[in-house]
Write a protein that holds these residues in place. Structure first.
Motif, PDB file in Angstrom:
ATOM      1  N   PRO A   1      -0.680  -2.164   6.546  1.00 29.18           N
ATOM      2  CA  PRO A   1       0.442  -1.622   5.705  1.00 29.18           C
ATOM      3  C   PRO A   1       1.508  -0.760   6.527  1.00 29.18           C
ATOM      4  O   PRO A   1       1.390  -0.797   7.826  1.00 29.18           O
ATOM      5  CB  PRO A   1      -0.522  -0.316   5.005  1.00 29.18           C
ATOM      6  CG  PRO A   1      -1.630  -0.258   5.914  1.00 29.18           C
ATOM      7  CD  PRO A   1      -1.772  -1.398   6.523  1.00 29.18           C
ATOM      8  N   ALA A   2       2.416  -0.569   5.762  1.00 25.70           N
ATOM      9  CA  ALA A   2       3.790  -0.173   6.465  1.00 25.70           C
ATOM     10  C   ALA A   2       3.768   1.217   6.999  1.00 25.70           C
ATOM     11  O   ALA A   2       2.653   1.983   6.383  1.00 25.70           O
ATOM     12  CB  ALA A   2       5.020  -0.124   5.431  1.00 25.70           C
ATOM     13  N   GLY A   3       4.028   1.714   8.110  1.00 29.87           N
ATOM     14  CA  GLY A   3       3.995   2.992   8.826  1.00 29.87           C
ATOM     15  C   GLY A   3       4.514   4.091   8.038  1.00 29.87           C
ATOM     16  O   GLY A   3       4.704   4.161   6.571  1.00 29.87           O
TER      17      GLY A   3
ATOM     18  N   SER B   1       2.628  -3.848   1.321  1.00 26.66           N
ATOM     19  CA  SER B   1       3.040  -3.057   2.267  1.00 26.66           C
ATOM     20  C   SER B   1       2.608  -1.648   2.009  1.00 26.66           C
ATOM     21  O   SER B   1       2.556  -0.853   2.933  1.00 26.66           O
ATOM     22  CB  SER B   1       4.658  -3.112   2.145  1.00 26.66           C
ATOM     23  OG  SER B   1       5.070  -2.342   0.946  1.00 26.66           O
ATOM     24  N   GLY B   2       1.828  -1.368   0.922  1.00 30.39           N
ATOM     25  CA  GLY B   2       1.515   0.132   0.533  1.00 30.39           C
ATOM     26  C   GLY B   2       2.588   0.924  -0.083  1.00 30.39           C
ATOM     27  O   GLY B   2       2.286   2.143  -0.289  1.00 30.39           O
ATOM     28  N   ARG B   3       3.634   0.403  -0.107  1.00 28.52           N
ATOM     29  CA  ARG B   3       4.740   1.173  -0.659  1.00 28.52           C
ATOM     30  C   ARG B   3       4.536   1.194  -2.171  1.00 28.52           C
ATOM     31  O   ARG B   3       4.519   0.045  -2.891  1.00 28.52           O
ATOM     32  CB  ARG B   3       6.386   0.927  -0.305  1.00 28.52           C
ATOM     33  CG  ARG B   3       6.204   1.153   1.202  1.00 28.52           C
ATOM     34  CD  ARG B   3       6.763   2.497   1.514  1.00 28.52           C
ATOM     35  NE  ARG B   3       7.225   2.521   3.123  1.00 28.52           N
ATOM     36  CZ  ARG B   3       6.706   3.094   4.067  1.00 28.52           C
ATOM     37  NH1 ARG B   3       5.252   3.415   4.047  1.00 28.52           N
ATOM     38  NH2 ARG B   3       7.434   3.203   5.188  1.00 28.52           N
ATOM     39  N   ALA B   4       5.317   2.283  -2.920  1.00 29.51           N
ATOM     40  CA  ALA B   4       5.315   2.190  -4.310  1.00 29.51           C
ATOM     41  C   ALA B   4       6.335   1.263  -4.713  1.00 29.51           C
ATOM     42  O   ALA B   4       7.395   1.234  -4.484  1.00 29.51           O
ATOM     43  CB  ALA B   4       5.444   3.570  -4.845  1.00 29.51           C
ATOM     44  N   VAL B   5       6.101   0.594  -5.938  1.00 27.80           N
ATOM     45  CA  VAL B   5       6.961  -0.597  -6.438  1.00 27.80           C
ATOM     46  C   VAL B   5       7.481   0.126  -7.736  1.00 27.80           C
ATOM     47  O   VAL B   5       6.862   0.475  -8.837  1.00 27.80           O
ATOM     48  CB  VAL B   5       6.365  -1.729  -6.407  1.00 27.80           C
ATOM     49  CG1 VAL B   5       7.299  -2.849  -7.160  1.00 27.80           C
ATOM     50  CG2 VAL B   5       6.144  -2.063  -5.092  1.00 27.80           C
TER      51      VAL B   5
ATOM     52  N   LEU C   1      -1.121   2.665  -2.433  1.00 31.51           N
ATOM     53  CA  LEU C   1      -2.530   2.056  -2.119  1.00 31.51           C
ATOM     54  C   LEU C   1      -3.056   1.341  -3.195  1.00 31.51           C
ATOM     55  O   LEU C   1      -3.741   0.317  -2.755  1.00 31.51           O
ATOM     56  CB  LEU C   1      -3.369   3.468  -1.882  1.00 31.51           C
ATOM     57  CG  LEU C   1      -4.851   3.036  -1.339  1.00 31.51           C
ATOM     58  CD1 LEU C   1      -4.921   2.339  -0.305  1.00 31.51           C
ATOM     59  CD2 LEU C   1      -5.643   4.391  -1.333  1.00 31.51           C
ATOM     60  N   ALA C   2      -2.961   1.722  -4.487  1.00 33.39           N
ATOM     61  CA  ALA C   2      -3.526   1.054  -5.511  1.00 33.39           C
ATOM     62  C   ALA C   2      -2.845  -0.555  -5.617  1.00 33.39           C
ATOM     63  O   ALA C   2      -3.493  -1.299  -5.823  1.00 33.39           O
ATOM     64  CB  ALA C   2      -3.260   1.874  -6.921  1.00 33.39           C
ATOM     65  N   GLY C   3      -1.495  -0.490  -5.335  1.00 32.96           N
ATOM     66  CA  GLY C   3      -0.818  -1.567  -5.333  1.00 32.96           C
ATOM     67  C   GLY C   3      -1.305  -2.709  -4.362  1.00 32.96           C
ATOM     68  O   GLY C   3      -1.262  -3.886  -4.465  1.00 32.96           O
ATOM     69  N   ARG C   4      -1.381  -2.195  -3.047  1.00 30.29           N
ATOM     70  CA  ARG C   4      -1.962  -2.945  -1.905  1.00 30.29           C
ATOM     71  C   ARG C   4      -3.269  -3.430  -2.198  1.00 30.29           C
ATOM     72  O   ARG C   4      -3.622  -4.613  -2.051  1.00 30.29           O
ATOM     73  CB  ARG C   4      -2.065  -2.132  -0.825  1.00 30.29           C
ATOM     74  CG  ARG C   4      -2.648  -2.910   0.510  1.00 30.29           C
ATOM     75  CD  ARG C   4      -2.273  -1.961   1.893  1.00 30.29           C
ATOM     76  NE  ARG C   4      -3.249  -2.458   2.706  1.00 30.29           N
ATOM     77  CZ  ARG C   4      -2.864  -3.288   3.505  1.00 30.29           C
ATOM     78  NH1 ARG C   4      -1.413  -3.677   3.447  1.00 30.29           N
ATOM     79  NH2 ARG C   4      -3.480  -4.023   4.692  1.00 30.29           N
ATOM     80  N   LEU C   5      -4.248  -2.665  -2.932  1.00 34.22           N
ATOM     81  CA  LEU C   5      -5.577  -3.023  -3.346  1.00 34.22           C
ATOM     82  C   LEU C   5      -5.585  -4.259  -4.220  1.00 34.22           C
ATOM     83  O   LEU C   5      -6.297  -5.202  -4.337  1.00 34.22           O
ATOM     84  CB  LEU C   5      -6.467  -1.760  -3.402  1.00 34.22           C
ATOM     85  CG  LEU C   5      -6.958  -0.781  -2.549  1.00 34.22           C
ATOM     86  CD1 LEU C   5      -7.561   0.274  -2.901  1.00 34.22           C
ATOM     87  CD2 LEU C   5      -7.610  -1.397  -1.228  1.00 34.22           C
TER      88      LEU C   5
ATOM     89  N   PHE D   1      -4.423 -12.037  -4.477  1.00 33.37           N
ATOM     90  CA  PHE D   1      -3.767 -12.987  -3.662  1.00 33.37           C
ATOM     91  C   PHE D   1      -4.398 -13.334  -2.382  1.00 33.37           C
ATOM     92  O   PHE D   1      -3.386 -13.909  -1.194  1.00 33.37           O
ATOM     93  CB  PHE D   1      -2.185 -12.429  -3.517  1.00 33.37           C
ATOM     94  CG  PHE D   1      -1.483 -12.374  -4.808  1.00 33.37           C
ATOM     95  CD1 PHE D   1      -0.766 -13.635  -5.435  1.00 33.37           C
ATOM     96  CD2 PHE D   1      -1.250 -11.199  -5.448  1.00 33.37           C
ATOM     97  CE1 PHE D   1      -0.300 -13.484  -6.646  1.00 33.37           C
ATOM     98  CE2 PHE D   1      -0.636 -11.069  -6.616  1.00 33.37           C
ATOM     99  CZ  PHE D   1      -0.267 -12.303  -7.367  1.00 33.37           C
ATOM    100  N   ALA D   2      -5.522 -12.978  -2.247  1.00 29.51           N
ATOM    101  CA  ALA D   2      -6.291 -13.282  -1.010  1.00 29.51           C
ATOM    102  C   ALA D   2      -6.486 -14.837  -0.977  1.00 29.51           C
ATOM    103  O   ALA D   2      -6.388 -15.463  -2.043  1.00 29.51           O
ATOM    104  CB  ALA D   2      -7.713 -12.749  -0.757  1.00 29.51           C
ATOM    105  N   VAL D   3      -6.565 -15.395   0.379  1.00 30.37           N
ATOM    106  CA  VAL D   3      -6.732 -16.805   0.385  1.00 30.37           C
ATOM    107  C   VAL D   3      -8.256 -17.301   0.068  1.00 30.37           C
ATOM    108  O   VAL D   3      -8.271 -18.551  -0.893  1.00 30.37           O
ATOM    109  CB  VAL D   3      -6.626 -17.124   1.711  1.00 30.37           C
ATOM    110  CG1 VAL D   3      -6.924 -18.973   1.935  1.00 30.37           C
ATOM    111  CG2 VAL D   3      -5.045 -17.154   2.234  1.00 30.37           C
TER     112      VAL D   3
END
Length: 528
Positions: free
Chosen positions: A290-292, A397-401, A447-451, A457-459
């Motif tokens: 994730p982004a820093g 990235s773990g950022r809110a969208v 965090l919820a968006g990243r999960l 979209f995992a391979v």
């Protein structure tokens, strides 16, 4: 099993489904034997494909665009058969009442091309152009409110010749490396790439799967808005792509769109819902960290091409409202100029709104990950969102969208982001302000968006889905009928036993004897 991947691109792993998609599928399904049939844009024909064992699939290339392949025209008797087939094909394109003859003409041309390989030369001949001109100017022909000129006939004839080149590809038959020797075909991208699969099914009974990440027909309609052709040519070519899409959806055993949004479009184009399964496009970015830490100043990041469809103007007007309540906020806009002069237009809007140095136009970033890390909140203001790829990458990235509720946005983001109506700066500004003012909410949604993106979209889920589709399809679709192929023959699942693949054990004449001699157009029409 043996699987033929059929796609378009400049090299084996560049195709409409996204960079590396075919490669990831081949590597994930190593238990199967793949071969790639590529409609190449800049390649030279290869008589025999080469492959490094254990490293990559065999690749067979066919040049699609540009100068037609060398070759002699058909003999006089064959030219008459070509003429009848081409006339039926053209009438289907220009006469609304003749749409049903599209498949008949298409398969007749394929059968004749397999007999003598003279289809490209015939389509470039004066005889073919006279047929096209006569039928195109017939009473009732659909010419998009404009009579075709002689130059239109020449241009359209050349374009049709290029689109139909796959019918004359040296890929058909039951020999090693040919489409008749595989268990199924997998079309990636649709459009002309579906032609070899249609012919393989018609000649050899090989079933095929179609994967579209972005509807090919929809993209053709969009691209022909600015195509350098007159309206009659556009209408003719779009009729070809429309009828080809309908035939592809009708003959495909399974359709696997990349989103429910594309699935609805496919169904509007005639796809059977019972044969449609959504398989999201996997991406290797799910393993990316994730982004820093967030930047010190509250920063919005907007990404996309600078063009009206992405609506950067909406972002600028919304940011003017944000600055009125949060003067310390910053906006970074990443993206290349999609329309000449549009960057200057956006800069002028920013200046007129008094945004000054609070807005920066940073061009194309070194990577999408670097762009996401530069912001506190990621914003998308597009008028349409056809592909989930950019949204999913941002969520990883773990950022809110925050995104406008168009296209695939609700399907991709779901409850993990904020959705606002398009063309509405006030709701967009309110959503951005709500997140900029609430650090805990930003972190929770990020965090919820990243999960959610990692799950969808995992391979691995993509590979598993196609492993199941392949096995189910082959188990229910016989490779050969039990008898001589006549109507009423019982079917035999897994009709090719293991011994079939042993050298010298497979049939050499019986299954393909009828296809070696092209039938007369009338007989083939009855078979279709």
């Amino acid at each position: 099993m043996r699987i033929a991947l059929i796609t378009e691109g400049a090299h084996p792993y560049a195709q409409r489904a996204g960079e590396g998609w075919c490669r990831r599928l081949v590597e994930g399904l190593s238990e199967h034997e793949f071969q790639v049939h590529l409609l190449a844009t800049d390649a030279q024909p290869e008589p025999e494909a080469e492959r490094t064992p254990g490293r990559s699939p065999a690749v067979h290339e066919l040049p699609m665009w540009g100068r037609r392949p060398a070759g002699r025209g058909p003999s006089a008797p064959a030219r008459r058969r070509y003429g009848r087939a081409y006339r039926a094909f053209v009438r289907a394109l220009v006469l609304p009442g003749e749409r049903g003859s599209f498949a008949t003409g298409l398969y007749q041309l394929a059968a004749l091309a397999r007999q003598d390989g003279a289809l490209p030369a015939f389509l470039a001949s004066g005889h073919a152009r006279r047929i096209l001109e006569r039928e195109w100017r017939a009473p009732g022909a659909d010419t998009a409110a404009g009579q075709p000129l002689v130059r239109d006939v020449l241009v359209a004839g050349d374009l049709l010749e290029q689109c139909l080149r796959p019918l004359a590809a040296p890929w058909y038959g039951i020999e090693e490396g040919r489409l008749g020797a595989v268990d199924l075909c997998h079309v990636v991208g649709g459009g002309p790439a579906a032609l070899p699969a249609l012919v393989a099914k018609h000649l050899h009974g090989v079933p095929f799967v179609v994967t579209e990440h972005g509807l090919h027909l929809r993209e053709q309609y969009r691209s022909y808005r600015t195509a350098p052709y007159r309206w009659p040519v556009r209408a003719l070519l779009l009729a070809f792509f429309r009828l080809l899409t309908e035939e592809t959806y009708r003959q495909a055993a399974v359709l696997t769109p990349g989103s429910s949004y594309d699935q609805r479009w496919q169904q509007r184009c005639g796809a059977d819902p019972a044969r449609t399964r959504v398989v999201h496009e996997g991406t290797e970015a799910v393993g990316r960290k994730p982004a820093g830490p967030e930047p010190e100043l509250p920063t919005l990041v907007w990404a996309g091409a600078l063009e009206p469809g992405r609506d950067p103007e909406l972002m600028l007007h919304a940011f003017a409202r944000i600055r009125a309540e949060a003067p310390e906020a910053r906006l970074r806009m990443y993206g290349e100029e999609g329309v000449p002069g549009y960057l200057a237009h956006c800069r002028a809007i920013a200046e007129r709104l008094g945004l000054g140095t609070a807005v920066s136009f940073d061009g194309r970033p070194a990577s999408t990950a670097a762009a996401w890390e530069a912001g506190s909140v990621l914003v998308f203001s597009a008028l349409t969102q056809r592909s989930p790829r950019l949204l999913a990458d941002a969520m990883l990235s773990g950022r809110a969208v925050v995104t406008t509720e168009v296209g695939v946005a609700r399907e991709v983001v779901g409850p993990t982001g904020l959705l606002v109506p398009p063309r509405s700066p006030q709701p967009l500004a309110g959503a951005c302000l709500a997140l900029l003012r609430d650090e805990e909410r930003r972190a929770r949604l990020g965090l919820a968006g990243r999960l959610r993106a990692q799950e969808r979209f995992a391979v691995e889920p993509v590979v598993t889905a196609f492993r199941e589709i392949y096995l189910e399809l082959v188990s229910h679709w016989p490779a050969f009928p039990a008898g001589d192929g006549s109507e009423g023959d019982p079917v035999r699942p897994f009709a090719r036993p293991a011994e079939y693949w042993i050298a010298g054990a497979r049939p050499t004449a019986a299954p393909d004897a009828a296809s070696d001699a092209a039938p007369e157009p009338g007989a083939l029409a009855e078979a279709v």
